[in-house]
Design an enzyme around this catalytic site. Structure first.
Site, short mmCIF file in Angstrom:
data_model
loop_
_atom_site.label_atom_id
_atom_site.label_comp_id
_atom_site.label_asym_id
_atom_site.label_seq_id
_atom_site.Cartn_x
_atom_site.Cartn_y
_atom_site.Cartn_z
N ASP A 1 -49.01 -95.52 -76.96
CA ASP A 1 -47.56 -95.62 -76.94
C ASP A 1 -47.13 -97.07 -76.79
O ASP A 1 -47.78 -97.84 -76.08
CB ASP A 1 -46.97 -94.81 -75.79
CG ASP A 1 -46.82 -93.33 -76.12
OD1 ASP A 1 -47.58 -92.84 -76.98
OD2 ASP A 1 -45.97 -92.67 -75.51
N GLU B 1 -44.55 -93.09 -79.42
CA GLU B 1 -45.92 -93.01 -79.91
C GLU B 1 -46.08 -93.88 -81.15
O GLU B 1 -45.18 -93.98 -81.98
CB GLU B 1 -46.29 -91.57 -80.27
CG GLU B 1 -46.10 -90.55 -79.17
CD GLU B 1 -44.74 -89.85 -79.23
OE1 GLU B 1 -43.81 -90.41 -79.86
OE2 GLU B 1 -44.61 -88.76 -78.65
N ASN C 1 -26.79 -88.16 -74.86
CA ASN C 1 -26.06 -89.27 -75.46
C ASN C 1 -25.09 -89.82 -74.42
O ASN C 1 -24.58 -89.06 -73.58
CB ASN C 1 -25.23 -88.83 -76.67
CG ASN C 1 -26.06 -88.59 -77.91
OD1 ASN C 1 -27.19 -89.03 -78.03
ND2 ASN C 1 -25.48 -87.86 -78.86
N HIS D 1 -29.35 -87.43 -78.43
CA HIS D 1 -30.42 -87.94 -79.27
C HIS D 1 -31.48 -88.76 -78.53
O HIS D 1 -32.41 -89.26 -79.16
CB HIS D 1 -29.83 -88.79 -80.40
CG HIS D 1 -29.04 -87.99 -81.39
ND1 HIS D 1 -27.71 -87.71 -81.20
CD2 HIS D 1 -29.39 -87.40 -82.56
CE1 HIS D 1 -27.26 -86.98 -82.23
NE2 HIS D 1 -28.27 -86.78 -83.05
N CYS E 1 -38.15 -92.33 -76.37
CA CYS E 1 -37.79 -91.58 -75.17
C CYS E 1 -37.48 -92.50 -74.00
O CYS E 1 -38.06 -93.58 -73.88
CB CYS E 1 -38.95 -90.67 -74.74
SG CYS E 1 -39.53 -89.53 -76.00
N TYR F 1 -54.15 -80.22 -75.10
CA TYR F 1 -54.70 -80.93 -73.95
C TYR F 1 -54.31 -80.28 -72.62
O TYR F 1 -54.75 -80.70 -71.56
CB TYR F 1 -54.30 -82.41 -73.96
CG TYR F 1 -52.83 -82.68 -74.15
CD1 TYR F 1 -51.95 -82.62 -73.09
CD2 TYR F 1 -52.33 -82.99 -75.41
CE1 TYR F 1 -50.60 -82.86 -73.26
CE2 TYR F 1 -50.99 -83.24 -75.60
CZ TYR F 1 -50.12 -83.17 -74.52
OH TYR F 1 -48.79 -83.41 -74.71
#
Length: 279
Positions: A81, A237, A153, A201, A106, A142
């Site tokens: 990341d 990512e 938002n 978002h 994020c 995992y």
């Protein structure tokens, strides 16, 4: 900077790595690392694979507005990341994440953020729904429970999706995190309720603690604590065409762009050493 070269991770680490990595309060010692890494790689570094990271340098890089790259482990997502400190975020950095990482952008904070604002985990909310309950208990391969709380938002955004809007939402979430971690709980709650709407978002994720989960949410939170920053990070990512960016390609990207590359076990080891296990 990171001292020395980062050891190569074998394509199939021994099972002892999995047992030690996922066991709370584990200590990753030299013997474990000798099993994880080729012996010649360990012996090339007097301190073994531990102690390679200059955490003050990492702090300075994050505060300067540059990202760091963090790999979790070959036994988990096997993903890298890209991480920025949310305190310095702007639209250009969101654009950089979108173009050079490519994954979901994020906002990350710690368990204190979640507990102060009384935020549920999304899977917990879904588990109470008569139809969605069944899908809420499934886990990724995992095995970890997800770290997602809400999608938000800021009220001053237009649609919430463009880079300017995402930067505004994240900057204001950082202000809430600062209030939380400075102990101004009431003001943090009121600011949060007044300035955001959901769904939006920007995914908001909070750490379950290194002792309980060792994903990028927990690694990013621990990284903030280790470097003396407010747990308030922006992550995405790194992707390649059709797949996550392979480990070696992520390292090459770091070298090519003069960015720090950190292996997750270094963060875990330092977090355990300092007692940052539950935020």
């Amino acid at each position: 900077m990171i001292k020395g070269s980062v050891p190569e991770i074998p394509s199939s680490p021994p099972s002892v790595w999995t047992r030690n990595l996922h066991r709370p309060n584990s200590n990753l010692g030299r013997n474990t690392l000798l099993l994880l890494y080729p012996k010649h790689t360990i012996e090339q570094n007097p301190n073994g694979a531990l102690g390679l990271v200059d955490w003050i340098a990492v702090r300075n890089v994050l505060l300067s507005g540059k990202p760091v790259l963090v790999f979790d482990s070959a036994e988990r997502e096997a993903e890298t990341d890209m991480i920025f400190y949310a305190g310095i975020i702007d639209s250009k950095k969101i654009t950089y994440l979108r173009k050079n990482a490519g994954g979901l952008i994020c906002f990350i904070s710690g368990s204190k953020f979640r507990e102060t604002l009384q935020l549920p985990f999304m899977n917990e909310l879904l588990s109470k729904h008569p139809v969605l309950r069944e899908i809420s208990v499934r886990r990724p391969r995992y095995g970890d429970p997800p770290a997602f709380n809400l999608w938000l938002n800021h009220v001053d955004t237009k649609t919430g999706i463009n880079d300017n809007d995402k930067a505004l939402t994240i900057k204001r979430l950082h202000k809430v995190a600062e209030l939380v971690y400075k102990g101004f709980s009431t003001e943090a709650i009121e600011t949060f309720k007044r300035e955001f709407y959901a769904p939006g978002h920007v995914p908001l994720l909070t750490s379950r603690g290194i002792a309980n989960r060792r994903g990028h949410t927990e690694l990013a939170t621990a990284l903030a604590l280790i470097t003396g920053l407010t747990p308030s990070m922006v992550i995405a990512e790194m992707l390649a065409e059709g797949i996550s960016l392979p480990y070696e390609d992520a390292r090459k990207f770091a070298r090519r762009n003069a960015l720090l590359f950190i292996n997750g076990f270094d963060i875990i080891t330092e977090a355990e050493k300092r007692g940052f296990l539950y935020d």
